[in-house]
Motif scaffolding. Structure first.
Motif, PDB file in Angstrom:
ATOM      1  N   GLU A 105       0.847  -1.183   0.000  1.00 34.34           N
ATOM      2  CA  GLU A 105       0.000   0.000   0.000  1.00 34.34           C
ATOM      3  C   GLU A 105       0.890   1.243   0.000  1.00 34.34           C
ATOM      4  O   GLU A 105       2.072   1.187   0.388  1.00 34.34           O
ATOM      5  CB  GLU A 105      -0.918   0.007   1.214  1.00 34.34           C
ATOM      6  N   VAL A 106       0.320   2.361  -0.431  1.00 32.86           N
ATOM      7  CA  VAL A 106       1.106   3.585  -0.590  1.00 32.86           C
ATOM      8  C   VAL A 106       0.520   4.701   0.271  1.00 32.86           C
ATOM      9  O   VAL A 106      -0.677   4.983   0.212  1.00 32.86           O
ATOM     10  CB  VAL A 106       1.145   4.026  -2.063  1.00 32.86           C
ATOM     11  N   GLY A 107       1.379   5.329   1.061  1.00 34.49           N
ATOM     12  CA  GLY A 107       1.013   6.512   1.819  1.00 34.49           C
ATOM     13  C   GLY A 107       1.763   7.720   1.296  1.00 34.49           C
ATOM     14  O   GLY A 107       2.838   7.585   0.693  1.00 34.49           O
ATOM     15  N   LEU A 108       1.206   8.896   1.521  1.00 35.63           N
ATOM     16  CA  LEU A 108       1.817  10.137   1.049  1.00 35.63           C
ATOM     17  C   LEU A 108       1.719  11.199   2.127  1.00 35.63           C
ATOM     18  O   LEU A 108       0.643  11.445   2.663  1.00 35.63           O
ATOM     19  CB  LEU A 108       1.105  10.629  -0.220  1.00 35.63           C
ATOM     20  N   HIS A 109       2.837  11.829   2.440  1.00 34.81           N
ATOM     21  CA  HIS A 109       2.856  13.029   3.267  1.00 34.81           C
ATOM     22  C   HIS A 109       3.072  14.224   2.349  1.00 34.81           C
ATOM     23  O   HIS A 109       4.055  14.260   1.594  1.00 34.81           O
ATOM     24  CB  HIS A 109       4.003  12.980   4.284  1.00 34.81           C
ATOM     25  N   GLN A 120      -3.095  13.808  -9.719  1.00 30.53           N
ATOM     26  CA  GLN A 120      -2.533  12.754 -10.564  1.00 30.53           C
ATOM     27  C   GLN A 120      -2.247  11.480  -9.773  1.00 30.53           C
ATOM     28  O   GLN A 120      -2.421  10.369 -10.295  1.00 30.53           O
ATOM     29  CB  GLN A 120      -1.247  13.254 -11.224  1.00 30.53           C
ATOM     30  N   VAL A 121      -1.805  11.627  -8.515  1.00 34.84           N
ATOM     31  CA  VAL A 121      -1.419  10.433  -7.752  1.00 34.84           C
ATOM     32  C   VAL A 121      -2.528   9.910  -6.848  1.00 34.84           C
ATOM     33  O   VAL A 121      -2.371   8.833  -6.253  1.00 34.84           O
ATOM     34  CB  VAL A 121      -0.146  10.693  -6.908  1.00 34.84           C
ATOM     35  N   LEU A 122      -3.629  10.632  -6.728  1.00 34.79           N
ATOM     36  CA  LEU A 122      -4.700  10.160  -5.848  1.00 34.79           C
ATOM     37  C   LEU A 122      -5.133   8.718  -6.137  1.00 34.79           C
ATOM     38  O   LEU A 122      -5.390   7.961  -5.193  1.00 34.79           O
ATOM     39  CB  LEU A 122      -5.905  11.103  -5.933  1.00 34.79           C
ATOM     40  N   PRO A 123      -5.201   8.290  -7.413  1.00 33.93           N
ATOM     41  CA  PRO A 123      -5.580   6.889  -7.650  1.00 33.93           C
ATOM     42  C   PRO A 123      -4.527   5.880  -7.199  1.00 33.93           C
ATOM     43  O   PRO A 123      -4.806   4.683  -7.171  1.00 33.93           O
ATOM     44  CB  PRO A 123      -5.763   6.841  -9.178  1.00 33.93           C
ATOM     45  N   LEU A 124      -3.331   6.357  -6.857  1.00 30.13           N
ATOM     46  CA  LEU A 124      -2.231   5.465  -6.505  1.00 30.13           C
ATOM     47  C   LEU A 124      -1.993   5.374  -5.007  1.00 30.13           C
ATOM     48  O   LEU A 124      -1.149   4.575  -4.575  1.00 30.13           O
ATOM     49  CB  LEU A 124      -0.936   5.938  -7.181  1.00 30.13           C
ATOM     50  N   VAL A 125      -2.689   6.185  -4.218  1.00 31.42           N
ATOM     51  CA  VAL A 125      -2.407   6.226  -2.786  1.00 31.42           C
ATOM     52  C   VAL A 125      -3.568   5.654  -1.979  1.00 31.42           C
ATOM     53  O   VAL A 125      -4.729   5.721  -2.387  1.00 31.42           O
ATOM     54  CB  VAL A 125      -2.091   7.660  -2.300  1.00 31.42           C
ATOM     55  N   ASP A 126      -3.222   5.078  -0.826  1.00 38.91           N
ATOM     56  CA  ASP A 126      -4.209   4.494   0.081  1.00 38.91           C
ATOM     57  C   ASP A 126      -4.459   5.362   1.302  1.00 38.91           C
ATOM     58  O   ASP A 126      -5.464   5.188   1.994  1.00 38.91           O
ATOM     59  CB  ASP A 126      -3.726   3.113   0.531  1.00 38.91           C
ATOM     60  N   TRP A 127      -3.510   6.275   1.575  1.00 38.05           N
ATOM     61  CA  TRP A 127      -3.654   7.163   2.732  1.00 38.05           C
ATOM     62  C   TRP A 127      -2.802   8.402   2.510  1.00 38.05           C
ATOM     63  O   TRP A 127      -1.705   8.321   1.933  1.00 38.05           O
ATOM     64  CB  TRP A 127      -3.217   6.457   4.013  1.00 38.05           C
ATOM     65  N   ILE A 128      -3.329   9.552   2.984  1.00 38.31           N
ATOM     66  CA  ILE A 128      -2.628  10.828   2.819  1.00 38.31           C
ATOM     67  C   ILE A 128      -2.566  11.544   4.163  1.00 38.31           C
ATOM     68  O   ILE A 128      -3.579  11.652   4.869  1.00 38.31           O
ATOM     69  CB  ILE A 128      -3.350  11.735   1.801  1.00 38.31           C
ATOM     70  N   GLY A 129      -1.398  12.044   4.499  1.00 39.73           N
ATOM     71  CA  GLY A 129      -1.240  12.974   5.606  1.00 39.73           C
ATOM     72  C   GLY A 129      -1.023  14.355   5.017  1.00 39.73           C
ATOM     73  O   GLY A 129       0.008  14.615   4.394  1.00 39.73           O
ATOM     74  N   LEU A 130      -2.011  15.244   5.163  1.00 37.15           N
ATOM     75  CA  LEU A 130      -1.972  16.569   4.550  1.00 37.15           C
ATOM     76  C   LEU A 130      -1.669  17.618   5.607  1.00 37.15           C
ATOM     77  O   LEU A 130      -2.451  17.819   6.545  1.00 37.15           O
ATOM     78  CB  LEU A 130      -3.310  16.875   3.867  1.00 37.15           C
ATOM     79  N   ASP A 131      -0.541  18.287   5.457  1.00 36.37           N
ATOM     80  CA  ASP A 131      -0.163  19.340   6.388  1.00 36.37           C
ATOM     81  C   ASP A 131      -0.907  20.634   6.057  1.00 36.37           C
ATOM     82  O   ASP A 131      -0.778  21.152   4.947  1.00 36.37           O
ATOM     83  CB  ASP A 131       1.336  19.606   6.314  1.00 36.37           C
ATOM     84  N   ILE A 132      -1.646  21.120   7.019  1.00 31.19           N
ATOM     85  CA  ILE A 132      -2.238  22.447   6.923  1.00 31.19           C
ATOM     86  C   ILE A 132      -1.390  23.328   7.836  1.00 31.19           C
ATOM     87  O   ILE A 132      -1.574  23.359   9.052  1.00 31.19           O
ATOM     88  CB  ILE A 132      -3.717  22.461   7.360  1.00 31.19           C
TER      89      ILE A 132
END
Length: 232
Positions: A105-109, A120-132
């Protein structure tokens, strides 16, 4: 794109470091973390300043990362791309595809500075940590850059609409911006539909006295289905 073209693209990923095991960077998963070189922002509290320079030489070749991951199939659940800012690099989608092909699985910070690349990468990721990083009116000051607020908001909306599992997180101390503005930000995020928000203490920053801070945390927690405070 052919598999050969994907491989050539992924090989261009500039990797500034590899954490071989983590249980905290991808919720509910045992994962490795690939630290991507380069970031457009210069936050004063940056935890990884050695990754800021996008032109720095990679510390480890992408093929070495793949060799490590091939040996961890069945032992690790996922791979997190962190930074720096991973979306700064155009090789990221190809690298994610290779990781998925190995069964991870793929996570993205991400800080949300590149909403089109995020899409573009949303279909490739299973979880995202988005810094606000800050309230919109404070973002340019906190990040020492210009024009980030609209981009981060667009990224947030895209994540919310995507259905991809995620958390938003904000690093804070009173030295960055006032507490009442942090409450305003929390209220706005909750109103937009953010359900999971993590508040992170800025390293070296102060906090209100313990009794008051417990009361403030209770107010934050009441706004979200899932809230966590992470002390420095």
């Amino acid at each position: 794109m052919s598999n050969a073209a994907d491989a050539r693209g992924a090989a261009r990923l500039r990797v500034g470091g590899l954490q071989r095991w983590t249980s905290i960077d991808f919720p509910g998963r045992l994962a490795a973390v690939v630290f991507c070189q380069g970031c457009p922002w210069r936050c004063s509290y940056c935890h990884n300043p050695e990754l800021l320079d996008a032109s720095a030489q990679p510390q480890i070749a992408w093929e070495e990362v793949l060799d490590f991951l091939r040996g961890r199939c069945g032992l690790l659940d996922g791979v997190v791309f962190s930074g720096g800012e991973p979306l700064l690099q155009t090789a990221l989608p190809a690298a994610m595809q290779e990781v998925r092909a190995l069964g991870f699985e793929v996570g993205l910070h991400t800080s949300g500075m590149y909403p089109d690349r995020l899409a573009q990468v949303l279909p490739l990721v299973d979880w995202i940590g988005l810094d606000i990083k800050a309230p919109w009116q404070r973002l340019d000051t906190v990040t020492a850059s210009r024009g980030g607020a609209a981009r981060v908001l667009e990224s947030l909306l895209r994540v919310l609409l995507s259905g991809v599992a995620h958390e938003c997180r904000t690093t804070w101390s009173p030295e960055l911006f006032p507490l009442h503005e942090l409450h305003d930000l929390a209220e706005e995020l909750a109103g937009l539909g953010v359900r999971r928000w993590a508040l992170q203490q800025c390293r070296g920053g102060s906090l209100p006295d313990p009794a008051r801070w417990r009361a403030e945390l209770a107010l934050f927690a009441a706004r979200f289905e899932d809230f966590e405070f992470r002390a420095a």
